[in-house]
Design a protein around this motif. Structure first.
Motif, PDB file in Angstrom:
ATOM      1  N   PRO A 165       0.072  -1.311   0.071  1.00 14.46           N
ATOM      2  CA  PRO A 165       0.024  -0.222  -0.059  1.00 14.46           C
ATOM      3  C   PRO A 165       0.931   1.095  -0.325  1.00 14.46           C
ATOM      4  O   PRO A 165       1.906   1.975   0.994  1.00 14.46           O
ATOM      5  CB  PRO A 165      -0.830   0.100   1.550  1.00 14.46           C
ATOM      6  N   GLY A 166       0.921   2.474  -0.896  1.00 20.81           N
ATOM      7  CA  GLY A 166       1.509   3.576  -1.488  1.00 20.81           C
ATOM      8  C   GLY A 166       2.642   3.151  -1.039  1.00 20.81           C
ATOM      9  O   GLY A 166       3.633   4.991  -1.075  1.00 20.81           O
ATOM     10  N   ARG A 167       3.147   2.316  -1.880  1.00 21.59           N
ATOM     11  CA  ARG A 167       4.837   2.443  -2.479  1.00 21.59           C
ATOM     12  C   ARG A 167       5.201   1.624  -3.202  1.00 21.59           C
ATOM     13  O   ARG A 167       4.501   0.984  -4.157  1.00 21.59           O
ATOM     14  CB  ARG A 167       5.597   1.226  -1.120  1.00 21.59           C
ATOM     15  N   VAL A 168       6.001   2.261  -4.403  1.00 19.05           N
ATOM     16  CA  VAL A 168       6.242   1.357  -5.776  1.00 19.05           C
ATOM     17  C   VAL A 168       7.572   1.604  -6.298  1.00 19.05           C
ATOM     18  O   VAL A 168       8.085   2.396  -5.027  1.00 19.05           O
ATOM     19  CB  VAL A 168       5.695   2.249  -6.844  1.00 19.05           C
ATOM     20  N   TYR A 169       8.571   0.563  -6.239  1.00 16.59           N
ATOM     21  CA  TYR A 169       9.689   0.090  -7.013  1.00 16.59           C
ATOM     22  C   TYR A 169      10.250   1.095  -8.289  1.00 16.59           C
ATOM     23  O   TYR A 169       9.071   0.452  -9.148  1.00 16.59           O
ATOM     24  CB  TYR A 169      10.336  -1.404  -7.044  1.00 16.59           C
ATOM     25  N   LEU A 170      10.695   1.970  -8.434  1.00 15.55           N
ATOM     26  CA  LEU A 170      11.112   2.832 -10.155  1.00 15.55           C
ATOM     27  C   LEU A 170      12.475   2.374 -10.269  1.00 15.55           C
ATOM     28  O   LEU A 170      12.822   1.575  -9.747  1.00 15.55           O
ATOM     29  CB  LEU A 170      10.452   4.417  -9.834  1.00 15.55           C
ATOM     30  N   VAL A 171      12.648   2.261 -11.852  1.00 16.41           N
ATOM     31  CA  VAL A 171      13.644   2.263 -12.360  1.00 16.41           C
ATOM     32  C   VAL A 171      13.429   2.649 -13.619  1.00 16.41           C
ATOM     33  O   VAL A 171      12.664   3.674 -14.382  1.00 16.41           O
ATOM     34  CB  VAL A 171      13.970   0.315 -13.470  1.00 16.41           C
ATOM     35  N   ASP A 172      14.604   3.255 -13.618  1.00 19.56           N
ATOM     36  CA  ASP A 172      14.532   4.348 -15.505  1.00 19.56           C
ATOM     37  C   ASP A 172      16.916   4.013 -16.097  1.00 19.56           C
ATOM     38  O   ASP A 172      16.295   4.405 -16.557  1.00 19.56           O
ATOM     39  CB  ASP A 172      15.430   5.619 -14.907  1.00 19.56           C
ATOM     40  N   GLY A 173      17.169   2.977 -15.767  1.00 20.43           N
ATOM     41  CA  GLY A 173      18.096   2.015 -16.364  1.00 20.43           C
ATOM     42  C   GLY A 173      19.813   2.675 -16.728  1.00 20.43           C
ATOM     43  O   GLY A 173      20.057   2.185 -17.218  1.00 20.43           O
ATOM     44  N   ARG A 174      19.570   4.100 -15.446  1.00 26.51           N
ATOM     45  CA  ARG A 174      20.895   4.509 -15.699  1.00 26.51           C
ATOM     46  C   ARG A 174      20.935   5.297 -14.689  1.00 26.51           C
ATOM     47  O   ARG A 174      21.507   3.631 -13.491  1.00 26.51           O
ATOM     48  CB  ARG A 174      20.473   5.711 -16.468  1.00 26.51           C
ATOM     49  N   ARG A 202      18.548   4.273 -11.622  1.00 29.34           N
ATOM     50  CA  ARG A 202      18.239   3.643 -11.056  1.00 29.34           C
ATOM     51  C   ARG A 202      18.050   2.306 -11.951  1.00 29.34           C
ATOM     52  O   ARG A 202      17.036   2.467 -13.121  1.00 29.34           O
ATOM     53  CB  ARG A 202      17.023   3.996  -9.940  1.00 29.34           C
ATOM     54  N   ARG A 203      18.913   1.227 -11.689  1.00 31.16           N
ATOM     55  CA  ARG A 203      18.745   0.538 -12.496  1.00 31.16           C
ATOM     56  C   ARG A 203      18.029  -0.558 -11.920  1.00 31.16           C
ATOM     57  O   ARG A 203      17.652  -0.747 -11.267  1.00 31.16           O
ATOM     58  CB  ARG A 203      20.393  -0.502 -12.613  1.00 31.16           C
ATOM     59  N   LEU A 214      12.744   2.915  -4.410  1.00 31.13           N
ATOM     60  CA  LEU A 214      11.337   2.732  -3.213  1.00 31.13           C
ATOM     61  C   LEU A 214      10.909   3.609  -3.183  1.00 31.13           C
ATOM     62  O   LEU A 214      11.478   4.700  -2.165  1.00 31.13           O
ATOM     63  CB  LEU A 214      11.826   1.772  -1.732  1.00 31.13           C
ATOM     64  N   LYS A 215       9.869   4.088  -4.102  1.00 34.88           N
ATOM     65  CA  LYS A 215       9.096   5.359  -3.503  1.00 34.88           C
ATOM     66  C   LYS A 215       7.538   5.535  -2.790  1.00 34.88           C
ATOM     67  O   LYS A 215       6.883   4.500  -3.319  1.00 34.88           O
ATOM     68  CB  LYS A 215       9.379   6.274  -5.030  1.00 34.88           C
ATOM     69  N   ASN A 216       7.856   6.578  -2.175  1.00 27.01           N
ATOM     70  CA  ASN A 216       5.749   6.545  -1.889  1.00 27.01           C
ATOM     71  C   ASN A 216       5.044   7.596  -2.946  1.00 27.01           C
ATOM     72  O   ASN A 216       5.771   7.981  -3.442  1.00 27.01           O
ATOM     73  CB  ASN A 216       6.430   7.372  -0.300  1.00 27.01           C
ATOM     74  N   VAL A 217       4.305   6.664  -3.456  1.00 24.78           N
ATOM     75  CA  VAL A 217       3.259   7.403  -4.390  1.00 24.78           C
ATOM     76  C   VAL A 217       2.720   8.658  -4.422  1.00 24.78           C
ATOM     77  O   VAL A 217       2.243   9.064  -5.516  1.00 24.78           O
ATOM     78  CB  VAL A 217       1.856   5.783  -4.408  1.00 24.78           C
ATOM     79  N   THR A 247      16.419  -6.068 -19.568  1.00 22.57           N
ATOM     80  CA  THR A 247      17.553  -5.327 -18.824  1.00 22.57           C
ATOM     81  C   THR A 247      17.303  -4.101 -19.364  1.00 22.57           C
ATOM     82  O   THR A 247      16.495  -3.275 -19.681  1.00 22.57           O
ATOM     83  CB  THR A 247      18.165  -5.737 -20.415  1.00 22.57           C
ATOM     84  N   ASP A 248      17.994  -3.158 -18.391  1.00 21.93           N
ATOM     85  CA  ASP A 248      18.130  -1.773 -18.634  1.00 21.93           C
ATOM     86  C   ASP A 248      18.292  -0.955 -19.735  1.00 21.93           C
ATOM     87  O   ASP A 248      17.164  -0.079 -19.563  1.00 21.93           O
ATOM     88  CB  ASP A 248      19.796  -0.674 -17.862  1.00 21.93           C
TER      89      ASP A 248
END
Length: 94
Positions: free
Chosen positions: A32-41, A43-44, A50-53, A77-78
């Motif tokens: 609840p209220g949290r997500v994992y984010l990636v950008d390939g650079r 944040r691989r 881990l970020k609050n929504v 892959t990244d």
């Protein structure tokens, strides 16, 4: 878009923190209220953020190919994450 509608593979922008304004893909929903984010650079895929929504701005665009592959348990892959973000940003500006 309400926080409950966030999906894996969705494009979001960071609204808080030192990564503010950067585009990310949702890698995983973390309860609840949290997500994992990636950008390939920064944040691989091997170390997602881990970020609050409340600290992300959702965009109504989803990298369906990435989302489908993650659901099937395939490795993403990244470089594929970077490519997907670039494509979603192009369609956003068009």
């Amino acid at each position: 878009m309400p926080a409950g509608e966030l999906k894996v593979g969705q494009l979001v922008y960071s609204r808080a923190g030192r990564d503010r304004g950067r585009p990310f893909l949702i890698w995983q929903l973390a309860g609840p209220g949290r997500v994992y984010l990636v950008d390939g650079r920064l944040r691989r895929t091997s170390k997602p953020k881990l970020k609050n929504v409340l600290h992300v701005q959702a965009v109504n665009r989803v990298a369906t190919v990435i989302a489908d592959r993650l659901k099937r348990g395939e490795v993403v892959t990244d470089a594929e994450v970077r490519r997907a973000i670039a494509q979603l940003l192009e369609t956003e500006q068009a």
